[in-house]
Write a protein that holds these residues in place. Structure first.
Motif, PDB file in Angstrom:
ATOM      1  N   PHE A  42      -1.340   4.889  -4.187  1.00 21.36           N
ATOM      2  CA  PHE A  42      -2.095   5.576  -4.002  1.00 21.36           C
ATOM      3  C   PHE A  42      -3.148   4.487  -3.441  1.00 21.36           C
ATOM      4  CE2 PHE A  42      -0.819   7.032  -8.732  1.00 21.36           C
ATOM      5  CZ  PHE A  42      -0.089   8.142  -8.342  1.00 21.36           C
ATOM      6  N   ILE A  43      -4.095   5.893  -2.240  1.00 24.59           N
ATOM      7  CA  ILE A  43      -5.645   5.180  -1.724  1.00 24.59           C
ATOM      8  C   ILE A  43      -6.435   5.495  -2.346  1.00 24.59           C
ATOM      9  CG2 ILE A  43      -5.936   4.870   0.479  1.00 24.59           C
ATOM     10  CD1 ILE A  43      -3.321   4.834   2.026  1.00 24.59           C
ATOM     11  N   THR A  44      -6.877   6.500  -2.396  1.00 21.78           N
ATOM     12  CA  THR A  44      -8.319   7.395  -3.197  1.00 21.78           C
ATOM     13  C   THR A  44      -7.878   8.380  -4.253  1.00 21.78           C
ATOM     14  OG1 THR A  44      -7.391   9.596  -1.672  1.00 21.78           O
ATOM     15  CG2 THR A  44      -8.326   7.804  -0.222  1.00 21.78           C
ATOM     16  N   ILE A  45      -8.987   8.542  -4.510  1.00 19.35           N
ATOM     17  CA  ILE A  45      -8.758   8.868  -6.447  1.00 19.35           C
ATOM     18  C   ILE A  45      -7.983  10.756  -5.933  1.00 19.35           C
ATOM     19  CG2 ILE A  45     -10.230  11.151  -7.441  1.00 19.35           C
ATOM     20  CD1 ILE A  45     -12.171   7.831  -7.630  1.00 19.35           C
ATOM     21  N   PRO A  46      -8.282  11.320  -5.192  1.00 16.94           N
ATOM     22  CA  PRO A  46      -7.477  12.655  -4.676  1.00 16.94           C
ATOM     23  C   PRO A  46      -5.855  12.615  -5.194  1.00 16.94           C
ATOM     24  CG  PRO A  46      -9.509  12.445  -3.383  1.00 16.94           C
ATOM     25  CD  PRO A  46      -9.084  11.585  -4.051  1.00 16.94           C
ATOM     26  N   ASP A  47      -5.346  10.776  -4.244  1.00 22.37           N
ATOM     27  CA  ASP A  47      -4.061  11.364  -4.708  1.00 22.37           C
ATOM     28  C   ASP A  47      -3.643  11.057  -5.320  1.00 22.37           C
ATOM     29  OD1 ASP A  47      -3.745  10.859  -1.145  1.00 22.37           O
ATOM     30  OD2 ASP A  47      -4.115   8.852  -1.832  1.00 22.37           O
ATOM     31  N   LYS A  48      -4.816  10.352  -6.609  1.00 18.96           N
ATOM     32  CA  LYS A  48      -3.851  10.773  -7.562  1.00 18.96           C
ATOM     33  C   LYS A  48      -4.439  12.015  -8.701  1.00 18.96           C
ATOM     34  CE  LYS A  48      -3.369   8.614 -12.119  1.00 18.96           C
ATOM     35  NZ  LYS A  48      -1.747   7.906 -12.354  1.00 18.96           N
ATOM     36  N   LEU A  49      -4.890  12.938  -8.001  1.00 22.35           N
ATOM     37  CA  LEU A  49      -5.380  13.810  -8.362  1.00 22.35           C
ATOM     38  C   LEU A  49      -3.892  14.666  -8.324  1.00 22.35           C
ATOM     39  CD1 LEU A  49      -8.927  14.137  -8.485  1.00 22.35           C
ATOM     40  CD2 LEU A  49      -7.777  14.004 -10.732  1.00 22.35           C
ATOM     41  N   GLU A  50      -3.779  14.615  -7.361  1.00 19.66           N
ATOM     42  CA  GLU A  50      -2.750  15.673  -6.799  1.00 19.66           C
ATOM     43  C   GLU A  50      -1.185  15.313  -7.304  1.00 19.66           C
ATOM     44  OE1 GLU A  50      -0.756  17.664  -2.579  1.00 19.66           O
ATOM     45  OE2 GLU A  50      -2.654  15.972  -2.361  1.00 19.66           O
ATOM     46  N   ALA A  87      -6.136  -6.899 -11.503  1.00 16.09           N
ATOM     47  CA  ALA A  87      -7.266  -5.905 -11.059  1.00 16.09           C
ATOM     48  C   ALA A  87      -7.864  -6.392 -12.497  1.00 16.09           C
ATOM     49  CB  ALA A  87      -5.987  -4.815 -10.833  1.00 16.09           C
ATOM     50  N   GLN A  88      -7.152  -6.609 -13.613  1.00 13.98           N
ATOM     51  CA  GLN A  88      -8.370  -7.106 -14.590  1.00 13.98           C
ATOM     52  C   GLN A  88      -8.637  -7.699 -14.165  1.00 13.98           C
ATOM     53  OE1 GLN A  88      -5.604  -8.317 -18.263  1.00 13.98           O
ATOM     54  NE2 GLN A  88      -6.702  -6.256 -19.079  1.00 13.98           N
ATOM     55  N   ARG A  89      -8.463  -8.860 -14.444  1.00 16.64           N
ATOM     56  CA  ARG A  89      -9.337 -10.412 -13.774  1.00 16.64           C
ATOM     57  C   ARG A  89     -10.374 -10.143 -12.564  1.00 16.64           C
ATOM     58  NH1 ARG A  89      -3.936 -12.696 -13.378  1.00 16.64           N
ATOM     59  NH2 ARG A  89      -4.137 -12.820 -10.845  1.00 16.64           N
ATOM     60  N   GLY A  90     -10.144  -8.898 -11.780  1.00 20.70           N
ATOM     61  CA  GLY A  90     -11.027  -8.952 -10.740  1.00 20.70           C
ATOM     62  C   GLY A  90     -12.421  -8.227 -11.672  1.00 20.70           C
ATOM     63  N   ILE A  91     -11.691  -7.165 -12.623  1.00 26.83           N
ATOM     64  CA  ILE A  91     -12.810  -6.522 -12.961  1.00 26.83           C
ATOM     65  C   ILE A  91     -13.700  -7.247 -13.717  1.00 26.83           C
ATOM     66  CG2 ILE A  91     -12.960  -4.528 -14.761  1.00 26.83           C
ATOM     67  CD1 ILE A  91     -10.518  -2.930 -13.812  1.00 26.83           C
ATOM     68  N   VAL A  97     -15.353   7.132 -12.293  1.00 29.91           N
ATOM     69  CA  VAL A  97     -15.306   8.134 -10.951  1.00 29.91           C
ATOM     70  C   VAL A  97     -15.599   7.609  -9.161  1.00 29.91           C
ATOM     71  CG1 VAL A  97     -15.354   9.902 -12.671  1.00 29.91           C
ATOM     72  CG2 VAL A  97     -17.292   9.197 -11.211  1.00 29.91           C
ATOM     73  N   ASP A  98     -14.968   6.160  -9.222  1.00 30.46           N
ATOM     74  CA  ASP A  98     -16.174   5.791  -7.674  1.00 30.46           C
ATOM     75  C   ASP A  98     -14.823   5.625  -7.372  1.00 30.46           C
ATOM     76  OD1 ASP A  98     -17.137   4.542  -5.586  1.00 30.46           O
ATOM     77  OD2 ASP A  98     -18.613   3.531  -6.870  1.00 30.46           O
ATOM     78  N   PRO A  99     -14.832   5.833  -6.314  1.00 28.70           N
ATOM     79  CA  PRO A  99     -13.756   5.572  -5.444  1.00 28.70           C
ATOM     80  C   PRO A  99     -13.010   4.221  -4.789  1.00 28.70           C
ATOM     81  CG  PRO A  99     -14.652   7.888  -4.811  1.00 28.70           C
ATOM     82  CD  PRO A  99     -15.517   6.861  -5.669  1.00 28.70           C
ATOM     83  N   VAL A 100     -14.300   4.198  -4.796  1.00 29.21           N
ATOM     84  CA  VAL A 100     -14.248   1.679  -4.572  1.00 29.21           C
ATOM     85  C   VAL A 100     -13.702   1.461  -5.478  1.00 29.21           C
ATOM     86  CG1 VAL A 100     -15.742  -0.378  -3.885  1.00 29.21           C
ATOM     87  CG2 VAL A 100     -16.155   2.647  -2.721  1.00 29.21           C
ATOM     88  N   PHE A 101     -13.801   1.817  -6.916  1.00 26.59           N
ATOM     89  CA  PHE A 101     -13.566   0.713  -7.987  1.00 26.59           C
ATOM     90  C   PHE A 101     -12.021   0.871  -7.579  1.00 26.59           C
ATOM     91  CE2 PHE A 101     -12.071   1.488 -12.549  1.00 26.59           C
ATOM     92  CZ  PHE A 101     -12.597   0.179 -12.901  1.00 26.59           C
ATOM     93  N   HIS A 102     -11.478   2.427  -7.958  1.00 25.72           N
ATOM     94  CA  HIS A 102      -9.774   2.468  -7.981  1.00 25.72           C
ATOM     95  C   HIS A 102      -9.049   1.831  -6.426  1.00 25.72           C
ATOM     96  CE1 HIS A 102      -9.660   6.120 -10.720  1.00 25.72           C
ATOM     97  NE2 HIS A 102     -11.357   5.483 -10.976  1.00 25.72           N
ATOM     98  N   ALA A 156      -5.311  -1.956  -4.739  1.00 26.97           N
ATOM     99  CA  ALA A 156      -5.527  -2.472  -3.177  1.00 26.97           C
ATOM    100  C   ALA A 156      -4.639  -4.366  -4.146  1.00 26.97           C
ATOM    101  CB  ALA A 156      -6.572  -2.858  -2.925  1.00 26.97           C
ATOM    102  N   ALA A 157      -4.707  -4.103  -5.457  1.00 28.73           N
ATOM    103  CA  ALA A 157      -4.568  -5.043  -6.961  1.00 28.73           C
ATOM    104  C   ALA A 157      -2.655  -5.892  -6.299  1.00 28.73           C
ATOM    105  CB  ALA A 157      -5.737  -5.281  -7.280  1.00 28.73           C
ATOM    106  N   LYS A 158      -2.774  -7.000  -6.075  1.00 21.25           N
ATOM    107  CA  LYS A 158      -0.962  -7.352  -6.387  1.00 21.25           C
ATOM    108  C   LYS A 158      -0.331  -6.644  -7.706  1.00 21.25           C
ATOM    109  CE  LYS A 158      -0.390 -12.107  -7.525  1.00 21.25           C
ATOM    110  NZ  LYS A 158      -0.804 -13.428  -6.772  1.00 21.25           N
TER     111      LYS A 158
END
Length: 386
Positions: free
Chosen positions: A1-9, A153-157, A136-141, A146-148
């Motif tokens: 997925f790239i964006t939140i709406p991708d996940k919603l669809e 992703a968890q460490r990055g958070i 719900v922030d698209p930047v966060f998602h 984008a993490a490998k």
């Protein structure tokens, strides 16, 4: 997925994705940061707030129009260093000039050093839900997508949380020093620059101003690009696909050359509308900044209206055991957004901006969240029965 709406669809349907895209656009509109940038420009150049907001906003999006996502990423890396350096310089000078905790305790209003600050528990809890903006922030998602892998992703958070905490501690402490050192300041929006004027020597003052600018610009550029992408990819791109699917019985029925040509045309359309989206984002942000010239009120208004619509369906989409049928996800979005927005507008119209009179004295986010949760519960019940 790239964006939140991708996940919603993927989890629900395209209608829910488009509704989510519309709410995402409002959520990521960088109006608070446009206002901050305008205030800083006004202070430096002495222009009117209106002119400062308009000029500084269009200057801020020029490099995004020219360089796209890559320019935004590299600008953010540079600005990250500057924003920490600016506020890290301020505190040692403030402590040396004014003193430490004893100075703050002697010169701050008593409520400034309490946990509640004189606010009601209901109001504080609203800001807890507004803090869920991150979920719900698209930047966060997008950063997580984008993490490998999941561990990265968890460490990055976790690393991000440490830096968020550190930066909020720096800015909040600087704000307390500004209130204590400048008790007669009539315009709170100038607190940081005025603190720099009475505290810092020339070179340090320059670094602090650059740090403030970097703090604003890093978030403004990220949100502006996300808002523009939401228009180009998530709204126009999806509506274009709807049109294509209704005008052609099946994409597979096209020749390979025709399919390739269509995909290339879609890509050009998305890029073009993303550029238009940057200009639309700038216009909407300027309008909101001038209509609601308070950073806190902008955060409150945007969060109150959009988070109830997005939070429940989006969080449920990540867990199979919580997912609901698409029609209920769409209805939860519409009701969560619509009821909270209606309650907010009712309160402002009934009592005015300064003292809104909300339904039954309840903060407007709560009825919207309640409606979304109830809809989710009905959807879960019916899903279990089937």
């Amino acid at each position: 997925f790239i964006t939140i709406p991708d996940k919603l669809e993927a989890s629900y349907d395209r209608r829910t994705a488009v509704m989510g895209a519309a709410l995402t656009f409002v959520l990521t509109t960088p109006a608070p940061y446009v206002l901050m940038l305008g205030i800083l420009t006004q202070l430096i150049f002495g222009l009117s707030l209106e002119m400062s907001v308009i000029l500084s906003t269009f200057v801020a999006i020029i490099y995004l129009l020219q360089g796209g996502f890559r320019s935004g990423v590299w600008a953010n890396v540079f600005q990250f260093v500057l924003m920490f350096a600016g506020f890290a310089i301020m505190l040692p000078f403030a402590i040396d000039k004014f003193g430490g905790l004893d100075f703050l305790e002697a010169n701050l209003p008593p409520l400034h050093l309490t946990l509640h600050g004189g606010n009601t528990g209901q109001y504080i809890l609203v800001w807890f839900f507004i803090a869920l903006w991150t979920l719900v922030d698209p930047v966060f998602h997008q950063r997580c997508y984008a993490a490998k892998d999941g561990a990265t992703a968890q460490r990055g958070i976790l690393v991000s949380i440490v830096f968020w905490f550190l930066f909020d501690a720096l800015t909040s402490t600087a704000g307390l020093y500004a209130r204590a050192a400048l008790p007669t300041l009539t315009e709170p929006m100038f607190a940081y620059p005025m603190l720099a004027e009475v505290t810092l020597p020339s070179v340090a003052k320059g670094i602090f101003y650059v740090g403030m600018l970097a703090t604003i610009m890093s978030t403004l550029s990220s949100l502006a690009f996300i808002s523009a992408t939401t228009i180009g990819k998530d709204i126009v791109g999806r509506l274009r696909r709807d049109f294509d699917e209704t005008s052609t019985s099946s994409v597979e029925s096209l020749s390979r050359v025709a399919q390739s040509s269509r995909l290339a045309g879609d890509d050009r359309l998305v890029k073009r509308w993303t550029r238009y989206g940057l200009l639309m984002t700038a216009g909407v942000s300027i309008l909101l900044a001038l209509l609601i010239p308070s950073v806190v009120n902008l955060w409150y208004t945007i969060g109150t209206c959009t988070i109830p619509g997005l939070l429940v369906p989006l969080m449920a989409s990540y867990f199979d055991s919580l997912r609901i049928p698409a029609r209920f996800a769409f209805l939860a979005m519409v009701l969560g957004w619509g009821i909270s927005t209606a309650s907010l507008m009712w309160g402002v119209v009934a009592g005015g901006v300064g003292q809104p009179e909300y339904w039954f004295g309840i903060e407007p986010m709560y009825p919207g969240l309640a409606a979304s949760l109830i809809t989710w519960g009905i959807g879960r019940t019916m899903n279990n029965e089937t």
